[in-house]
Design a protein around this motif. Structure first.
Motif, PDB file in Angstrom:
ATOM      1  N   ALA A 137       0.843  -1.198   0.000  1.00  0.00           N
ATOM      2  CA  ALA A 137       0.000   0.000   0.000  1.00  0.00           C
ATOM      3  C   ALA A 137       0.877   1.246   0.000  1.00  0.00           C
ATOM      4  O   ALA A 137       2.002   1.243   0.521  1.00  0.00           O
ATOM      5  CB  ALA A 137      -0.915  -0.004   1.216  1.00  0.00           C
ATOM      6  N   LYS A 138       0.341   2.330  -0.594  1.00  0.00           N
ATOM      7  CA  LYS A 138       1.035   3.620  -0.594  1.00  0.00           C
ATOM      8  C   LYS A 138       0.652   4.388   0.663  1.00  0.00           C
ATOM      9  O   LYS A 138      -0.528   4.628   0.903  1.00  0.00           O
ATOM     10  CB  LYS A 138       0.655   4.426  -1.832  1.00  0.00           C
ATOM     11  N   PRO A 139       1.636   4.793   1.456  1.00  0.00           N
ATOM     12  CA  PRO A 139       1.324   5.564   2.681  1.00  0.00           C
ATOM     13  C   PRO A 139       0.878   6.981   2.343  1.00  0.00           C
ATOM     14  O   PRO A 139       1.686   7.903   2.244  1.00  0.00           O
ATOM     15  CB  PRO A 139       2.650   5.553   3.452  1.00  0.00           C
ATOM     16  N   GLU A 140      -0.401   7.190   2.128  1.00  0.00           N
ATOM     17  CA  GLU A 140      -0.923   8.505   1.793  1.00  0.00           C
ATOM     18  C   GLU A 140      -2.232   8.720   2.514  1.00  0.00           C
ATOM     19  O   GLU A 140      -2.792   7.798   3.106  1.00  0.00           O
ATOM     20  CB  GLU A 140      -1.124   8.633   0.283  1.00  0.00           C
ATOM     21  N   ILE A 151       1.414   1.508   6.327  1.00  0.00           N
ATOM     22  CA  ILE A 151       2.757   1.031   6.685  1.00  0.00           C
ATOM     23  C   ILE A 151       2.657  -0.284   7.469  1.00  0.00           C
ATOM     24  O   ILE A 151       3.421  -1.233   7.231  1.00  0.00           O
ATOM     25  CB  ILE A 151       3.496   2.116   7.506  1.00  0.00           C
ATOM     26  N   ALA A 152       1.707  -0.341   8.407  1.00  0.00           N
ATOM     27  CA  ALA A 152       1.524  -1.580   9.176  1.00  0.00           C
ATOM     28  C   ALA A 152       1.097  -2.732   8.275  1.00  0.00           C
ATOM     29  O   ALA A 152       1.529  -3.886   8.453  1.00  0.00           O
ATOM     30  CB  ALA A 152       0.486  -1.354  10.279  1.00  0.00           C
ATOM     31  N   PHE A 153       0.272  -2.444   7.277  1.00  0.00           N
ATOM     32  CA  PHE A 153      -0.145  -3.479   6.328  1.00  0.00           C
ATOM     33  C   PHE A 153       1.048  -4.013   5.536  1.00  0.00           C
ATOM     34  O   PHE A 153       1.175  -5.227   5.327  1.00  0.00           O
ATOM     35  CB  PHE A 153      -1.211  -2.906   5.382  1.00  0.00           C
ATOM     36  N   ASN A 154       1.930  -3.115   5.086  1.00  0.00           N
ATOM     37  CA  ASN A 154       3.104  -3.555   4.324  1.00  0.00           C
ATOM     38  C   ASN A 154       3.996  -4.448   5.173  1.00  0.00           C
ATOM     39  O   ASN A 154       4.507  -5.482   4.702  1.00  0.00           O
ATOM     40  CB  ASN A 154       3.875  -2.332   3.835  1.00  0.00           C
ATOM     41  N   LYS A 155       4.202  -4.083   6.456  1.00  0.00           N
ATOM     42  CA  LYS A 155       5.018  -4.924   7.328  1.00  0.00           C
ATOM     43  C   LYS A 155       4.361  -6.283   7.553  1.00  0.00           C
ATOM     44  O   LYS A 155       5.035  -7.319   7.586  1.00  0.00           O
ATOM     45  CB  LYS A 155       5.223  -4.210   8.665  1.00  0.00           C
ATOM     46  N   MET A 156       3.034  -6.266   7.709  1.00  0.00           N
ATOM     47  CA  MET A 156       2.324  -7.529   7.904  1.00  0.00           C
ATOM     48  C   MET A 156       2.466  -8.441   6.687  1.00  0.00           C
ATOM     49  O   MET A 156       2.660  -9.660   6.809  1.00  0.00           O
ATOM     50  CB  MET A 156       0.839  -7.252   8.182  1.00  0.00           C
TER      51      MET A 156
END
Length: 539
Positions: A226-229, A239-244
């Motif tokens: 996901a793009k953090p926007e 950001i939490a989704f990308n780490k997950m």
């Protein structure tokens, strides 16, 4: 809308729904409040106007009441009735009798009920859902007393006037105000709601994109980032989704490696299980065959025991007849033959022959039944047979199992039932029923009764029932009666296959169904529902 339904909506729709309900509720509340306040004020105005009209009419009715003349009041009544909301007016004398009355429109005066009786001594007011009622007394002017009189002059009650004012204008005005206020507030609420939806859409767009990425990841797609926007909270969620996703992809790779290793072990275990299952099936087949042959052996032993009595009787009678024949032959050779001796010998021979015939018939009947049952038992031969006759022959061969025991068999076999089925397996079922009743049903009982019956259900089905009045089957065991290797006498001669064989024969070979009903009070009943024409067995 129930709260549970709202809680399952998307966040943007939840927000829109809650705001919409709040705005429209506020609009409705504002309209109702405004309409109520307007209604209250208009009603006060209408009451003041009605009281004023009634007072004016009372002042104009003094002359008519003094002279008791309705003509003097006609102009005053018409003038009063000319007011828009006045529906009816009338003048009553001091005795409460109507002096004059007029009604607006074509409605007769009797259509509206007004109070009768004495004239109202004081002003009065009451109302209904559609009308307001006003009553004002009419007094005479006080006369000028002599200067020498001490008492003050008194007014005399001449009568009263009654005015009926309708609420139609009030109700229409209140409704118009309510509709107008509601339309204005709804228009403003709709505009406000549209602005809120636009603002919500702009704020929720990053969250919607993140939700779509989550759905794609749920469907198995990889490398989803996901793009953090957007707002800070939503950016942190991205950001939490990308780490997950990074962690999940790493764990998925490790899981695939682990699954491959375990798959190899499971394949080996499955091969071993298949080999073990094949061995168990072969063992079960052998046990079924052994159970079947054991039942057939028990049948042979019982029939042999039954044949021993008639054949033994025949041997005894034949030996006696042989001795008498030799004695008669000896007397004849020596010339000592007597008529009485010949007659006695012939009578004894006839009686012996009769005994021989009866015992040989009994033996022939046993042998015939045994031959038919034994042939059916040794094969799954399909043939046409009479059900009652077949069951009777089976019971004859099984009679030695309970003949010398304190248990009885009752039969109720309907005649004329022809079946195209397998009599051998049916005999195996009846044998297992009787064996099970003798081994388990009458345990601890000094007497008991078994009952076998059959009857037609319709043109295609028959019912066979076997019951005993024994101790019954415990409730905790009834669900497992037809399971293989289930027995309450393990190690005491019970294999646990008898009822399982019955179930397989009834439901498999004969294409029917079996039901069990048991209790400690009534004993046990097995009910078979079989087709007259059994299904073809697959080769």
């Amino acid at each position: 809308m129930p709260f549970s339904t709202v809680s399952r909506m998307r966040f943007s729709r939840q927000l829109t729904t809650i705001v919409s309900v709040a705005i429209f509720g506020l609009a409705l509340f504002s309209s109702l409040t405004t309409s109520y306040e307007a209604s209250r004020r208009m009603k006060s105005y209408l009451i003041e106007q009605g009281q004023q009209i009634a007072q004016n009419l009372a002042g104009q009715s003094t002359l008519a009441l003094l002279y008791h003349s309705a003509d003097n009041a006609e102009t005053a009544l018409k003038t009063t009735l000319a007011f828009p909301d006045v529906l009816q007016v009338r003048i009553l004398d001091a005795n409460g009798k109507v002096l004059a009355s007029q009604v607006k429109g074509n409605t007769p005066a009797q259509a509206r009920t007004l109070p009768q009786g004495d004239s109202t001594p004081t002003p009065a007011q009451w109302e209904t859902g559609e009308e307001l009622y006003f009553a004002v007394p009419v007094h005479s002017e006080p006369s000028q007393n002599s200067p020498f009189e001490v008492d003050e002059p008194k007014q005399t009650l001449l009568g009263s006037v009654q005015v009926v004012v309708g609420k139609g204008s009030l109700n229409r005005l209140v409704f118009s105000l309510f509709v107008g206020n509601l339309l204005v507030t709804l228009a403003f609420a709709s505009l406000l709601l549209w602005l809120i939806q636009r603002a919500t859409g702009q704020l929720m767009r990053p969250l919607v994109d993140l939700s779509q990425l989550m759905h794609r990841a749920e469907n198995g797609e990889s490398n989803m980032r996901a793009k953090p926007e957007g707002p800070r909270d939503i950016a942190e969620m991205s950001i939490a989704f990308n780490k997950m996703m990074d962690v999940l992809e790493e764990r998925e790779f490790q899981l695939e490696q682990r699954v491959q290793r375990r798959t190899l072990k499971l394949e080996q275990a499955n091969q071993e299980l298949e080999t073990t299952l094949a061995t168990i099936k072969n063992m079960q087949t052998e046990l079924h065959r052994s159970e079947k042959m054991a039942a057939l052996g028990s049948l042979v032993a019982g029939v042999a025991h039954e044949l021993n009595t008639p054949i033994g009787n025949c041997v005894t009678v034949a030996s006696a007849m042989k001795d008498q024949a030799r004695s008669l032959l000896k007397d004849m050779q020596e010339g000592n033959m007597r008529r009485s001796t010949l007659e006695r010998t012939l009578n004894d021979s006839a009686e012996g022959a009769d005994i021989l015939v009866r015992n040989l018939d009994r033996a022939a009947e046993l042998i015939g039944s045994f031959k038919r049952v034994a042939v059916d038992r040794s094969s799954n031969l399909r043939r046409h047979f009479d059900l009652a006759q077949n069951l009777s022959e089976i019971l004859i061969t099984l009679e030695p199992m309970y003949k010398k025991k304190p248990y009885a068999m009752q039969c109720a076999l309907a005649e004329g039932i022809t079946m195209d089925s397998y009599p051998g397996p049916l005999g195996q079922v009846v044998t297992n029923f009787i064996s099970n009743a003798l081994a388990h049903g009458f345990e601890g009982r000094s007497s008991g009764t078994m009952r076998l019956s059959c009857r037609p259900l319709d043109d295609e089905r028959v019912e066979i029932a076997f019951s005993d009045d024994g101790i019954g089957i415990p409730a905790q065991h009834q669900a497992r009666v037809f399971d293989p290797f289930f027995t309450t006498k393990l190690g005491q001669g019970g294999s646990g296959l008898g009822m399982n064989i019955v179930y397989n024969i009834v439901t498999g070979i004969m294409g029917g169904k079996i039901e069990l009903h048991s209790s400690q009070e009534t004993g046990t009943t097995f009910t078979l529902t079989l087709p007259r024409c059994a299904p073809q067995l697959s080769v």
